[in-house]
Write an enzyme that holds these catalytic residues in place. Sequence first.
Site, PDB file in Angstrom:
ATOM      1  N   HIS A   1       0.851  -1.183   0.000  1.00 35.61           N
ATOM      2  CA  HIS A   1       0.000   0.000   0.000  1.00 35.61           C
ATOM      3  C   HIS A   1       0.886   1.231   0.000  1.00 35.61           C
ATOM      4  CE1 HIS A   1      -3.629   2.301   0.847  1.00 35.61           C
ATOM      5  NE2 HIS A   1      -2.855   3.057   1.609  1.00 35.61           N
TER       6      HIS A   1
ATOM      7  N   ASP B   1     -14.451   3.845   7.792  1.00 34.64           N
ATOM      8  CA  ASP B   1     -13.419   4.685   7.171  1.00 34.64           C
ATOM      9  C   ASP B   1     -14.010   5.532   6.050  1.00 34.64           C
ATOM     10  OD1 ASP B   1     -10.618   5.553   6.781  1.00 34.64           O
ATOM     11  OD2 ASP B   1     -10.957   4.661   4.809  1.00 34.64           O
TER      12      ASP B   1
ATOM     13  N   SER C   1      -6.822   4.828   9.458  1.00 33.56           N
ATOM     14  CA  SER C   1      -7.560   4.734   8.199  1.00 33.56           C
ATOM     15  C   SER C   1      -6.887   3.711   7.265  1.00 33.56           C
ATOM     16  CB  SER C   1      -7.607   6.129   7.556  1.00 33.56           C
ATOM     17  OG  SER C   1      -7.983   6.059   6.215  1.00 33.56           O
TER      18      SER C   1
ATOM     19  N   LYS D   1      -8.047  -0.741   6.725  1.00 32.83           N
ATOM     20  CA  LYS D   1      -8.365  -1.351   5.419  1.00 32.83           C
ATOM     21  C   LYS D   1      -7.422  -2.511   5.111  1.00 32.83           C
ATOM     22  CE  LYS D   1      -8.366   2.852   3.880  1.00 32.83           C
ATOM     23  NZ  LYS D   1      -8.417   4.146   3.245  1.00 32.83           N
TER      24      LYS D   1
HETATM   25  N1  URA Z   1      -4.956   7.284   2.783  1.00 32.25           N
HETATM   26  C1  URA Z   1      -5.963   6.719   3.485  1.00 32.25           C
HETATM   27  O1  URA Z   1      -6.473   5.668   3.121  1.00 32.25           O
HETATM   28  N2  URA Z   1      -6.387   7.344   4.608  1.00 32.25           N
HETATM   29  C2  URA Z   1      -5.860   8.506   5.047  1.00 32.25           C
HETATM   30  O2  URA Z   1      -6.288   9.006   6.078  1.00 32.25           O
HETATM   31  C3  URA Z   1      -4.815   9.081   4.304  1.00 32.25           C
HETATM   32  C4  URA Z   1      -4.368   8.444   3.158  1.00 32.25           C
END
Ligand code: URA
Length: 432
Positions: free
Chosen positions: A84, A163, A185, A189
């Site tokens: 990611h 989120d 956040s 995920k």
């Molecule tokens: N990317 C995300 O998924 N969440 C954030 O808060 C910042 C970048």
Amino acid sequence: MIRAAELIERKRDGRELGAEELRELVLEYTADRVPEYQMAAFLMAVYFKGLSSAETFALTDAMVASGDTIDLGGAIGRRCVDKHSTGGVGDKTSIAVGPIVAACGVPFGKMSGRGLGHTGGTLDKLEAIPGYRIELTTEEFVEQVREVGLAIIGQSANLVPADKRLYALRDVTATVDNISLIAASIMSKKLAGGADAIVLDVKVGDGAFMKTLEDARALAQTMLELGEHAGRQVVCLLTDMDQPLGAAVGNSLEIAEARDTVRGEGPPDFTELVLDACARLLSRSDLGIDEDEGRRRAEAAVGDGSALAVYERWIRAQGGDPDPTALPEAPVVKEVHAPRAGSVVRLGAIAVGMAALHLGAGRRTKEDAIDHSVGVLCHVKRGASVAAGDVLAEVHAGDEASGEEAVAAVLAAYELGDEPPREHPILLDVVS
Ligand code: URA
């Protein structure tokens, strides 16, 4: 029942909240039983007073619990890996890493998001490929990771719904820029998506959320702790986002560049980041190899064509046409020329990202449509020397007028000076 006002008051006064209290607040908000205005006030209190490690763990756990989770490794019977990025200009890393890792025999399943503003999302890039389906059911996703070794899809509607709500609220209440909130956040995920080992690419610089190495290290450390708390292996690469990554910025152009990289013909900075991320993922897989061997295998998969074969199999499995000539092409291509001889001392990532956005490569609002064909190719990067009149970059535009505007914007993104040419490393630090 929780009293949201009481929790807001305690956080406002800098006191610590309990795990149960945070869980209830998040779940009640997601169920529409805590109103937006109270959550907005709570986020602002967090922004100013911060969250402790225990609170950040509890917030992340609550966010994961707000929706479905996938046990990808369990379903496949293998250790699954994921990567990611915190988001940057020209960042198509997953599209090249996935096929290389899968070609080395390690399953790679990823749920990606869309882009807003100057950074493009992986899904938007993949949708440049005619026919590519981003929506698979969970069963199709798992089956494809099992059969092809690789799937990249959109997040299902019920993956961390908290989120989706919180991010939209943070976006309009100036509370995005908080390390605990960003870490919760991103990691909620990743944890819900089910990978056992995760490489996090934390971008640093002008075009990134984190402008300094110090802030990037703090975010990386928080995400690492969240991963370890959940029993996952996490490594964070801190990488340069003071200039665009690779040459291509814009959806079709980035897909073509990712494909080129998978077959060993990518730009040097992007190739280095891709191979480094692959080596770290392979060494954390169930192959039982170290990073040096991971790097050798990743290079071999690129060199012998097996990574390209997996790329093609993957794109076809998701309904797309992997032939690069099938990608949409912009009708107008213009060159950006160096106004003088010298070396490139700056190439602003945000400026190039905004030029691509104005060409139509990205969205200003969620409703905007994207033109997948347009974008910018930065042929010359920071540290390189040029002669007057050399081509610095290429603009791919939908029409003459937007092309001219982008040429001026990209030219302004380049600063030429008289420093001796030098290399700028892509990898700035590693937190593991
Ligand atoms: N990317 C995300 O998924 N969440 C954030 O808060 C910042 C970048």
